[in-house]
Design a protein around this motif. Structure first.
Motif, mmCIF file in Angstrom:
data_model
loop_
_atom_site.group_PDB
_atom_site.id
_atom_site.type_symbol
_atom_site.label_atom_id
_atom_site.label_comp_id
_atom_site.label_asym_id
_atom_site.label_seq_id
_atom_site.Cartn_x
_atom_site.Cartn_y
_atom_site.Cartn_z
ATOM 1 N N VAL A 192 -2.809 12.845 4.943
ATOM 2 C CA VAL A 192 -3.235 13.005 3.544
ATOM 3 C C VAL A 192 -2.031 13.354 2.666
ATOM 4 O O VAL A 192 -1.872 12.809 1.564
ATOM 5 N N SER A 193 -1.186 14.238 3.164
ATOM 6 C CA SER A 193 0.012 14.624 2.407
ATOM 7 C C SER A 193 0.925 13.432 2.191
ATOM 8 O O SER A 193 1.503 13.255 1.108
ATOM 9 N N MET A 194 1.072 12.592 3.218
ATOM 10 C CA MET A 194 1.924 11.415 3.112
ATOM 11 C C MET A 194 1.438 10.500 1.984
ATOM 12 O O MET A 194 2.243 10.022 1.168
ATOM 13 N N VAL A 195 0.140 10.275 1.928
ATOM 14 C CA VAL A 195 -0.429 9.403 0.893
ATOM 15 C C VAL A 195 -0.207 9.997 -0.499
ATOM 16 O O VAL A 195 0.242 9.308 -1.426
ATOM 17 N N LEU A 196 -0.500 11.281 -0.648
ATOM 18 C CA LEU A 196 -0.361 11.935 -1.951
ATOM 19 C C LEU A 196 1.088 11.982 -2.409
ATOM 20 O O LEU A 196 1.398 11.707 -3.577
ATOM 21 N N VAL A 197 1.988 12.322 -1.495
ATOM 22 C CA VAL A 197 3.416 12.362 -1.833
ATOM 23 C C VAL A 197 3.901 10.967 -2.222
ATOM 24 O O VAL A 197 4.622 10.796 -3.208
ATOM 25 N N GLY A 198 3.476 9.951 -1.460
ATOM 26 C CA GLY A 198 3.874 8.582 -1.761
ATOM 27 C C GLY A 198 3.412 8.134 -3.131
ATOM 28 O O GLY A 198 4.171 7.498 -3.882
ATOM 29 N N LEU A 199 2.182 8.459 -3.491
ATOM 30 C CA LEU A 199 1.647 8.062 -4.799
ATOM 31 C C LEU A 199 2.459 8.647 -5.949
ATOM 32 O O LEU A 199 2.575 8.036 -7.018
ATOM 33 N N VAL A 200 3.010 9.838 -5.721
ATOM 34 C CA VAL A 200 3.773 10.495 -6.787
ATOM 35 C C VAL A 200 5.225 10.026 -6.815
ATOM 36 O O VAL A 200 5.708 9.512 -7.825
ATOM 37 N N ILE A 201 5.945 10.152 -5.695
ATOM 38 C CA ILE A 201 7.399 9.945 -5.765
ATOM 39 C C ILE A 201 7.793 8.477 -5.894
ATOM 40 O O ILE A 201 8.872 8.180 -6.401
ATOM 41 N N LEU A 202 6.926 7.569 -5.479
ATOM 42 C CA LEU A 202 7.273 6.152 -5.650
ATOM 43 C C LEU A 202 7.290 5.755 -7.115
ATOM 44 O O LEU A 202 7.798 4.697 -7.477
ATOM 45 N N GLY A 203 6.735 6.613 -7.967
ATOM 46 C CA GLY A 203 6.765 6.368 -9.415
ATOM 47 C C GLY A 203 7.987 6.945 -10.098
ATOM 48 O O GLY A 203 8.110 6.850 -11.322
ATOM 49 N N GLY A 204 8.871 7.571 -9.340
ATOM 50 C CA GLY A 204 10.119 8.078 -9.904
ATOM 51 C C GLY A 204 9.965 9.393 -10.649
ATOM 52 O O GLY A 204 8.924 10.054 -10.606
ATOM 53 N N ILE A 205 11.030 9.791 -11.368
ATOM 54 C CA ILE A 205 11.076 11.095 -12.017
ATOM 55 C C ILE A 205 10.022 11.235 -13.114
ATOM 56 O O ILE A 205 9.509 12.332 -13.358
ATOM 57 N N GLN A 206 9.663 10.120 -13.790
ATOM 58 C CA GLN A 206 8.636 10.236 -14.835
ATOM 59 C C GLN A 206 7.308 10.698 -14.249
ATOM 60 O O GLN A 206 6.643 11.571 -14.808
ATOM 61 N N ARG A 207 6.921 10.121 -13.099
ATOM 62 C CA ARG A 207 5.655 10.520 -12.492
ATOM 63 C C ARG A 207 5.754 11.908 -11.884
ATOM 64 O O ARG A 207 4.818 12.706 -11.983
ATOM 65 N N ILE A 208 6.896 12.217 -11.248
ATOM 66 C CA ILE A 208 7.091 13.559 -10.683
ATOM 67 C C ILE A 208 7.002 14.594 -11.799
ATOM 68 O O ILE A 208 6.358 15.633 -11.657
ATOM 69 N N GLY A 209 7.651 14.302 -12.932
ATOM 70 C CA GLY A 209 7.640 15.235 -14.059
ATOM 71 C C GLY A 209 6.245 15.465 -14.609
ATOM 72 O O GLY A 209 5.866 16.600 -14.920
ATOM 73 N N LYS A 210 5.456 14.396 -14.728
ATOM 74 C CA LYS A 210 4.091 14.528 -15.246
ATOM 75 C C LYS A 210 3.213 15.347 -14.303
ATOM 76 O O LYS A 210 2.447 16.216 -14.730
ATOM 77 N N VAL A 211 3.307 15.055 -13.000
ATOM 78 C CA VAL A 211 2.509 15.794 -12.017
ATOM 79 C C VAL A 211 2.931 17.258 -11.982
ATOM 80 O O VAL A 211 2.093 18.175 -11.952
#
Length: 458
Positions: A192-211
């Motif tokens: 579950v962690s792998m899926v959630l982490v993948g959904l966020v970091i594959l979007g780059g710093i913009q997605r990491i920053g928003k989350v």
């Protein structure tokens, strides 16, 4: 393997030994004095800038808002160190260790301010047009080509340490907390962690920053509320807790219950070491995220960035430490996250431990997100932008492995590499401190002149 483990153990003892702790504290104190205590006097102004920086400034350069940059930093620093690290410091060094954590944080604000100022001042754009910065770029662009090897050393240490300290160790803590509290299998947490982490970091710093901007404030406030509930339950013991903290910061504490006793040196050593582990002041990571923030002023970014140390240690670590000491469980013989859980369970029987476990899981998850960006930028510095996609894929795949693996050696190696990051960073901070002082002086001189001109016009 036994020889390698012994060797890394020896290196770890040197890396996190008294000389390194003195170097980190000494550098922070030196920078604080050179800045004439500005990081302490401008805490209020820093919070005002943080509030103003919630929206991205379209006229300034950067990929995310200053607030998102700070939350990305906090995502990486507010982690297991705030729960397990504080408890370990008290278990090994007694209540006085919390005092030395505070000292580390106060001088660490100057360290982190300088890290961010230099990171933003010397940042550059990569092949994709995105801003990149951090100690490696400050060394490269501030100290020149002859020092490039020092920047590369930082990037190597950070690029490797991240997989342990910022990934596998974190998900391992999450998995064991969920297994012991809710009987969730280790592998399930890993997947579950792998899926959630993948959904966020594959979007780059913009997605990491928003989350991070959504999750970090919520998790910090929720944890503080839970810790306040513990302190309310043991309100009568709070004055005694402070007395223990200040008394045993300077005098030995005898064995009591399951507590083995501790000398003053133990309080200093473990308080400083766990404080640094928690807030990462001196390790150089804060500037990597802040360099992506929209800004026209390195000093303004520094004033926002230094709040990470204040929030992490002075607020969140203090809540954990006071809960442990006021509840009286610090003499129980428990250590790490189990000691923190005992404090919450004592105040909220039946569900206090579960609350602590959930907090640990959220803290660890956000650390994986924040550190993914730190590691990515370290590898990008060494290899170029072609390293970004492969790094993100490997980072995501490492998550489930960390959940099920025995990580004693990985933790030891990552902890050692994490400490080694401080060496090139501290040296660059000392060598480039005149630049920080000049930028700071010019910034406040310009503000004063603008304020004077406005007053004349009125």
């Amino acid at each position: 393997m036994e020889f390698i483990t012994h060797l890394v153990n020896q290196i770890n003892g040197l890396v996190w030994g008294p000389p390194m702790l003195v170097a980190i504290l000494g550098t922070g104190l030196f920078l604080m004095l050179r800045l004439k205590l500005m990081p302490l006097s401008k805490i209020g102004a820093g919070f005002a800038l943080m509030w103003q920086g919630r929206k991205k400034d379209d006229e300034a350069s950067g990929e995310i808002s200053p607030f998102q940059a700070l939350m990305t930093c906090l995502a990486a620093t507010v982690g297991t160190g705030n729960i397990a690290g504080v408890a370990t410091a008290i278990f090994l060094g007694g209540p006085g260790a919390l005092f030395w954590m505070w000292c580390t944080a106060l001088v660490g604000m100057a360290t982190k301010y300088c890290e961010v100022v230099l990171a933003v001042h010397y940042r550059e754009k990569d092949d994709r047009g995105e801003h990149v910065g951090g100690p490696m770029y400050a060394i490269k662009n501030g100290l020149g080509k002859k020092w490039l090897w020092l920047g590369s050393a930082f990037a190597i240490f950070g690029g490797l340490a991240g997989f342990g300290i910022g990934n596998m160790v974190q998900v391992n803590s999450m998995a064991h907390a969920l297994q012991s509290t809710f009987d969730i299998p280790l592998w399930a947490t890993g997947l579950v962690s792998m899926v959630l982490v993948g959904l966020v970091i594959l979007g780059g710093i913009q997605r990491i920053g928003k989350v991070a901007a959504t999750l970090v404030p919520f998790m910090c406030v929720a944890y503080i509320v839970a810790a306040v509930a513990v302190l309310v339950a043991f309100a009568d013991a709070i004055p005694g807790a402070f007395e223990l903290i200040f008394t045993h910061a300077f005098s030995p504490i005898a064995a009591a219950g399951g507590f083995a006793g501790a000398a003053v040196m133990a309080a200093i050593r473990f308080g400083v070491a766990r404080g640094i582990f928690s807030n990462e002041a001196g390790l150089g990571t804060a500037g990597i995220a802040q360099a992506a923030g929209t800004t026209n002023s390195a000093v303004r970014s520094g004033m926002i960035g230094m709040l990470g140390t204040f929030i992490d240690t002075i607020i969140i670590c203090s809540m954990t430490g006071l809960a442990i000491i006021a509840s009286g469980v610090w003499t129980s013989g428990e250590s790490g996250a189990a000691l923190s859980a005992a404090a919450f369970e004592a105040a909220m029987p039946g569900f206090g431990g579960a609350v602590l476990s959930i907090a640990l899981v959220v803290f660890a998850f956000t650390t994986i997100l924040g550190w993914s960006y730190f590691g990515e930028k370290c590898w990008e510095f060494m290899v170029g932008t072609k390293a970004i996609v492969p790094f993100r894929i490997i980072w995501v795949l490492a998550v489930p492995f960390g959940a099920i693996a025995q990580l004693d050696f990985a933790w030891l190696l990552a902890d050692t590499l994490n400490g080694l990051m401080a060496l090139p960073n501290l040296l660059s901070l000392l060598l480039l401190s005149p630049v920080v002082v000049k930028l700071t002086r010019d910034h406040f001189a310009n503000k004063a002149s603008i304020g004077g001109a406005a007053a004349v016009q009125r």
